[in-house]
Design a protein around this motif. Structure first.
Motif, short mmCIF file in Angstrom:
data_model
loop_
_atom_site.label_atom_id
_atom_site.label_comp_id
_atom_site.label_asym_id
_atom_site.label_seq_id
_atom_site.Cartn_x
_atom_site.Cartn_y
_atom_site.Cartn_z
N THR A 16 36.02 -16.08 -72.51
CA THR A 16 34.95 -15.33 -73.18
C THR A 16 34.97 -15.57 -74.69
O THR A 16 33.92 -15.80 -75.29
CB THR A 16 35.06 -13.83 -72.83
N ASP A 39 30.17 -12.99 -65.52
CA ASP A 39 31.32 -12.16 -65.18
C ASP A 39 30.92 -10.68 -65.21
O ASP A 39 30.50 -10.19 -66.27
CB ASP A 39 32.44 -12.42 -66.21
N ASP A 123 29.55 -18.08 -69.24
CA ASP A 123 30.87 -17.43 -69.31
C ASP A 123 31.22 -17.01 -67.89
O ASP A 123 30.55 -16.17 -67.30
CB ASP A 123 30.81 -16.22 -70.25
MG LIG Z 1 36.08 -13.40 -69.79
#
Ligand SMILES: [Mg+2]
Ligand SMILES: Nc1ncnc2c1ncn2[C@@H]1O[C@H](COP(=O)(O)OP(=O)(O)OP(=O)(O)O)[C@@H](O)[C@H]1O
Length: 250
Positions: A16, A39, A123
């Protein structure tokens, strides 16, 4: 248009932090950029202070272009949009595994919005799942943070083996060393070993272990904004340049 995934099957390695800073760097360089958070933890959206759409269910993400487009948010930075994740994204795997052509659904979903962007960053959550297989097929490049320790090394090997076993192009994998602590002898030894084992798969840039990066959670902005002259920012700038070069060189 290029799709770049920040992916590792291991958790907490800096996916991230990398997505957020690479997205910022591409946008700052004038590329129309979308950071798409896959995510359910929703950390990318959190860092950019944007709230996810609750209406973007897993079905809507993969089947309803209008809802998907409506869920895209602007950010405080020019050229940078965010598609924040909500907790419902945890159902992606179950949902995808029930669909026909379950491994090419992400590509299909992104097709609808790809014309609006020069770069889409993904991500990714930490696992090898149906969603990850979608990522592997959709992304032009997969940027993989590797902490120079034995377990992370093993995780990278597993990823390469998975690609080989499933006829996926290993050349899409672009590893880099993350959270590097120069004082640790083990880090140095692991880096040297991995670079000689996978000479083409690792980028030169290393991201140091830096408290400026940890503080992103408090300041909720890319470290390239909050501490632009720091070693961490310079490292992300170098990672951005190297990534852009590798993606364009395809
Ligand atoms: Mg992450
Ligand atoms: N280079 C670094 N130096 C110090 N801390 C870092 C660095 N990179 C990331 N961190 C911190 O480590 C934690 C995990 O980083 P991050 O969330 O980027 O990892 P991740 O791979 O996305 O994790 P997850 O698998 O949970 O999604 C965060 O608290 C982050 O601030």
């Amino acid at each position: 248009m290029k799709i770049i995934a920040c992916y590792s099957n291991k958790g907490g390695v800096g996916k991230t932090a990398t997505s957020v800073n690479l997205a910022y760097a591409f946008a700052a360089a004038g590329k129309r950029t979308l950071l798409c958070d896959l995510d359910p933890q929703g950390a990318s959206g959190f860092y950019f202070r944007v709230k996810p759409s609750k209406k973007l269910t897993e079905a809507a993400f993969f089947k309803d272009v209008e809802r998907l487009t409506k869920a895209i948010r602007g950010s405080d930075y020019s050229n940078l949009d965010i598609l924040p994740a909500n907790l419902g994204f945890r159902e992606f795997d179950v949902f995808l595994s029930r669909m026909r052509n379950s491994r090419s659904r992400l590509k299909k979903a992104l097709k609808a919005i790809r014309a609006d962007y020069d770069v889409i960053l993904l991500d990714c959550p930490p696992n090898i799942s149906v969603l990850s297989e979608n990522v592997f097929r959709t992304a032009d490049a997969i940027v993989v943070p590797v902490i120079p320790t034995t377990l992370s090394e093993r995780t990278f090997e597993q990823l390469v083996d998975f690609f080989l076993a499933h006829d996926l192009p290993v050349k899409k994998l672009h590893g880099f060393f993350s959270m590097v602590q120069g004082v640790k002898a083990l880090h140095g030894a692991t880096i040297a070993e991995m670079q000689s084992r996978y000479p083409k798969r690792f980028m030169k840039t290393q991201i140091p272990f830096a408290s400026d990066i940890e503080r992103m959670g408090v300041l909720r902005a890319p470290v390239m904004v909050t501490a632009p002259t720091s070693a961490a920012s310079k490292a992300y700038e170098a990672l951005y340049l190297e990534t852009a070069q590798r993606v364009e060189g395809e």
